[in-house]
Design a protein around this motif. Structure first.
Motif, PDB file in Angstrom:
ATOM      1  N   ALA A   1      -9.823   1.051  -2.189  1.00  0.00           N
ATOM      2  CA  ALA A   1      -9.591  -0.395  -2.116  1.00  0.00           C
ATOM      3  C   ALA A   1      -8.771  -0.746  -0.876  1.00  0.00           C
ATOM      4  O   ALA A   1      -9.035  -1.753  -0.198  1.00  0.00           O
ATOM      5  CB  ALA A   1      -8.878  -0.866  -3.380  1.00  0.00           C
ATOM      6  N   ALA A   2      -7.786   0.094  -0.552  1.00  0.00           N
ATOM      7  CA  ALA A   2      -6.954  -0.139   0.626  1.00  0.00           C
ATOM      8  C   ALA A   2      -7.773  -0.007   1.909  1.00  0.00           C
ATOM      9  O   ALA A   2      -7.619  -0.796   2.849  1.00  0.00           O
ATOM     10  CB  ALA A   2      -5.783   0.841   0.645  1.00  0.00           C
ATOM     11  N   ARG A   3      -8.650   0.988   1.946  1.00  0.00           N
ATOM     12  CA  ARG A   3      -9.511   1.151   3.129  1.00  0.00           C
ATOM     13  C   ARG A   3     -10.429  -0.051   3.296  1.00  0.00           C
ATOM     14  O   ARG A   3     -10.655  -0.528   4.423  1.00  0.00           O
ATOM     15  CB  ARG A   3     -10.326   2.442   3.016  1.00  0.00           C
ATOM     16  N   ASN A   4     -10.959  -0.543   2.213  1.00  0.00           N
ATOM     17  CA  ASN A   4     -11.812  -1.735   2.279  1.00  0.00           C
ATOM     18  C   ASN A   4     -11.042  -2.929   2.839  1.00  0.00           C
ATOM     19  O   ASN A   4     -11.583  -3.725   3.620  1.00  0.00           O
ATOM     20  CB  ASN A   4     -12.361  -2.068   0.896  1.00  0.00           C
ATOM     21  N   PHE A   5      -9.778  -3.051   2.436  1.00  0.00           N
ATOM     22  CA  PHE A   5      -8.962  -4.169   2.920  1.00  0.00           C
ATOM     23  C   PHE A   5      -8.781  -4.084   4.426  1.00  0.00           C
ATOM     24  O   PHE A   5      -8.951  -5.086   5.149  1.00  0.00           O
ATOM     25  CB  PHE A   5      -7.596  -4.170   2.229  1.00  0.00           C
TER      26      PHE A   5
ATOM     27  N   PHE B   1       0.802  -1.222   0.000  1.00  0.00           N
ATOM     28  CA  PHE B   1       0.000   0.000   0.000  1.00  0.00           C
ATOM     29  C   PHE B   1       0.843   1.286   0.000  1.00  0.00           C
ATOM     30  O   PHE B   1       0.669   2.149  -0.857  1.00  0.00           O
ATOM     31  CB  PHE B   1      -0.957   0.003   1.200  1.00  0.00           C
ATOM     32  N   TYR B   2       1.749   1.422   0.973  1.00  0.00           N
ATOM     33  CA  TYR B   2       2.429   2.707   1.150  1.00  0.00           C
ATOM     34  C   TYR B   2       3.288   3.095  -0.051  1.00  0.00           C
ATOM     35  O   TYR B   2       3.228   4.239  -0.517  1.00  0.00           O
ATOM     36  CB  TYR B   2       3.286   2.660   2.420  1.00  0.00           C
ATOM     37  N   LYS B   3       4.081   2.182  -0.564  1.00  0.00           N
ATOM     38  CA  LYS B   3       4.971   2.511  -1.690  1.00  0.00           C
ATOM     39  C   LYS B   3       4.195   2.929  -2.939  1.00  0.00           C
ATOM     40  O   LYS B   3       4.536   3.945  -3.569  1.00  0.00           O
ATOM     41  CB  LYS B   3       5.902   1.332  -1.983  1.00  0.00           C
TER      42      LYS B   3
ATOM     43  N   LYS C   1      -7.418   7.913  -5.807  1.00  0.00           N
ATOM     44  CA  LYS C   1      -8.651   7.824  -5.015  1.00  0.00           C
ATOM     45  C   LYS C   1      -9.205   6.403  -5.029  1.00  0.00           C
ATOM     46  O   LYS C   1      -9.637   5.874  -3.990  1.00  0.00           O
ATOM     47  CB  LYS C   1      -9.687   8.809  -5.592  1.00  0.00           C
ATOM     48  N   GLU C   2      -9.165   5.763  -6.188  1.00  0.00           N
ATOM     49  CA  GLU C   2      -9.652   4.387  -6.308  1.00  0.00           C
ATOM     50  C   GLU C   2      -8.767   3.426  -5.512  1.00  0.00           C
ATOM     51  O   GLU C   2      -9.261   2.518  -4.834  1.00  0.00           O
ATOM     52  CB  GLU C   2      -9.668   3.982  -7.782  1.00  0.00           C
ATOM     53  N   PHE C   3      -7.445   3.643  -5.586  1.00  0.00           N
ATOM     54  CA  PHE C   3      -6.517   2.783  -4.855  1.00  0.00           C
ATOM     55  C   PHE C   3      -6.725   2.929  -3.346  1.00  0.00           C
ATOM     56  O   PHE C   3      -6.702   1.938  -2.594  1.00  0.00           O
ATOM     57  CB  PHE C   3      -5.080   3.143  -5.226  1.00  0.00           C
TER      58      PHE C   3
END
Length: 402
Positions: free
Chosen positions: A74-78, A34-36, A69-71
């Motif tokens: 998806a990360a928040r959902n994870f 996620f972060y990179k 924004k889309e990424f």
């Protein structure tokens, strides 16, 4: 590849939690998956926003922002899903507070808190960061300021951990609230498990503040607080100079300039309190920041080798905390004074309307202070109790100051 790493790391967290922790699986999952990628998106967006863009570049910037924004979504959902799985798998309840020392026991009691709470704590911080990163993909402050909610949830879960305070401080810098940022950074360093990155963040903040204060005094040899009608300017100057004082104490530099800045800060404090321009919550923060600086100058390991310098900063911090306290008391005591009754117009000449308005304004100010005095008494009593429980603090003052 990232998808495969994400799935395998997640499985490991539930197959062998202790092994996963020994290999820093959660941190590696966050950084690699996620972060990179997020930093790469942000880097591209910053580059595009800093150059003169044509239509093609503008379209590219809009597309990058949409992709980010889309990424982030998806990360928040994870991470929302991950927290839910931890709660279900390990029977966790996230509506209470946990002491980290209880989790550090070699043989924790069966009914004691489970180590997986730490994973939920980290996930809440990651969620806050993911919401905060939306700032780079949106101009609407409401799209990212809600990150505060996740940081506060993480703080509620582990009140003695400094990381959430550090993240709240970073968020405050986005909102250009320097005082809130310093307060949260101080809190981040004063808990049982301090977040030491806050030291570096404070050094950067204090250097920017130093340059700004230097500009304030350089622009006017006879600098003084704005007129009472300029309320926002008075607040801005006060908080900027207040921050400078703590910057001097924290960085152990420029002590020779402290008294000049302090004079203006105490004048500004008196002015703003009389105008009720400082809320009780903000005044509490200011008191706590003063208390931290006293503690920090007394216990800072960087100055152990230079006893004379350490004592000078310690006495300076203590004296300022006491002067700040007495200034507040003086303003609050105004409402206790007996207001003289107006004399008959026959016994003295007529008063000019301007003076009459000033007297009425002063009386109105005292009345307002009296009505709101109870809001400030809480932090005043806390400060007094703190002094009572730490009598060694006053020992740093000279005999005259005592």
């Amino acid at each position: 590849l990232r998808q495969s790493i994400k799935e395998n790391y997640e499985k490991l967290l539930f197959l062998d939690y202790d092994y996963a922790q020994s290999k820093d699986v959660e941190i590696n999952l966050w950084k690699t998956v996620f972060y990179k990628p997020i930093e790469e998106y942000r880097k591209r967006l910053r580059k595009l926003s800093n150059i003169s863009v044509d239509n093609a570049d503008k379209t590219k910037e809009v597309n990058y922002a949409a992709d980010l924004k889309e990424f982030l979504e998806a990360a928040r959902n994870f991470y929302n899903s991950l927290i839910h799985k931890f709660k279900e798998c390990y029977d966790l309840v996230l509506d209470g507070s946990i002491d980290l020392e209880d989790l550090a026991l070699d043989n924790p009691p069966p009914n004691g808190p489970k180590k997986q709470y730490l994973s939920c704590h980290r996930s809440l911080i990651f969620l806050g960061d993911l919401v905060r990163y939306s700032r780079d993909a949106s101009t609407d402050v409401n799209d990212w300021v809600s990150s505060r909610t996740f940081y506060q949830q993480a703080l509620h879960l582990f009140p003695h951990h400094g990381n959430p305070h550090n993240q709240l401080a970073v968020l405050a810098t986005y909102l250009e609230d320097e005082t809130e940022a310093v307060y949260q950074y101080f809190r981040s360093l004063s808990v049982k498990v301090p977040f030491l990155t806050a030291k570096d963040n404070l050094s950067v903040l204090f250097e920017k503040n130093r340059v700004r204060v230097q500009g304030i005094f350089a622009s006017s040899r006879n600098f003084s607080f704005p007129k009472t009608s300029q309320r926002e300017d008075a607040q801005k100057y006060f908080y900027t100079l207040f921050t400078r004082l703590h910057g001097i104490l924290f960085t152990k530099t420029s002590l020779e300039t402290f008294n000049l800045v302090k004079t203006h800060v105490l004048m500004g404090l008196d002015h703003l309190l009389r105008k009720l321009s400082i809320s009780d919550a903000r005044l509490s923060q200011l008191f706590l920041m003063n208390m931290f600086s006293v503690y920090y100058t007394c216990n800072s390991p960087e100055m152990d080798e230079n006893t004379v310098q350490k004592e000078a900063f310690q006495e300076t911090a203590t004296k300022f905390a006491l002067d700040f306290f007495t200034t507040v008391l003086k303003v609050l005591s105004l409402s206790s004074a007996t207001t003289p009754q107006p004399n008959s117009s026959r016994s003295r000449p007529p008063i000019k309307r301007q003076n009459q308005n000033q007297n009425q304004s002063g009386h109105l100010s005292q009345t307002k202070i009296k009505e709101n005095r109870h809001l400030y008494l809480g932090i005043v009593s806390i400060f007094l109790e703190w002094l009572e429980n730490h009598p060694q603090i006053l020992e740093s003052c000279s005999g005259q100051e005592k």
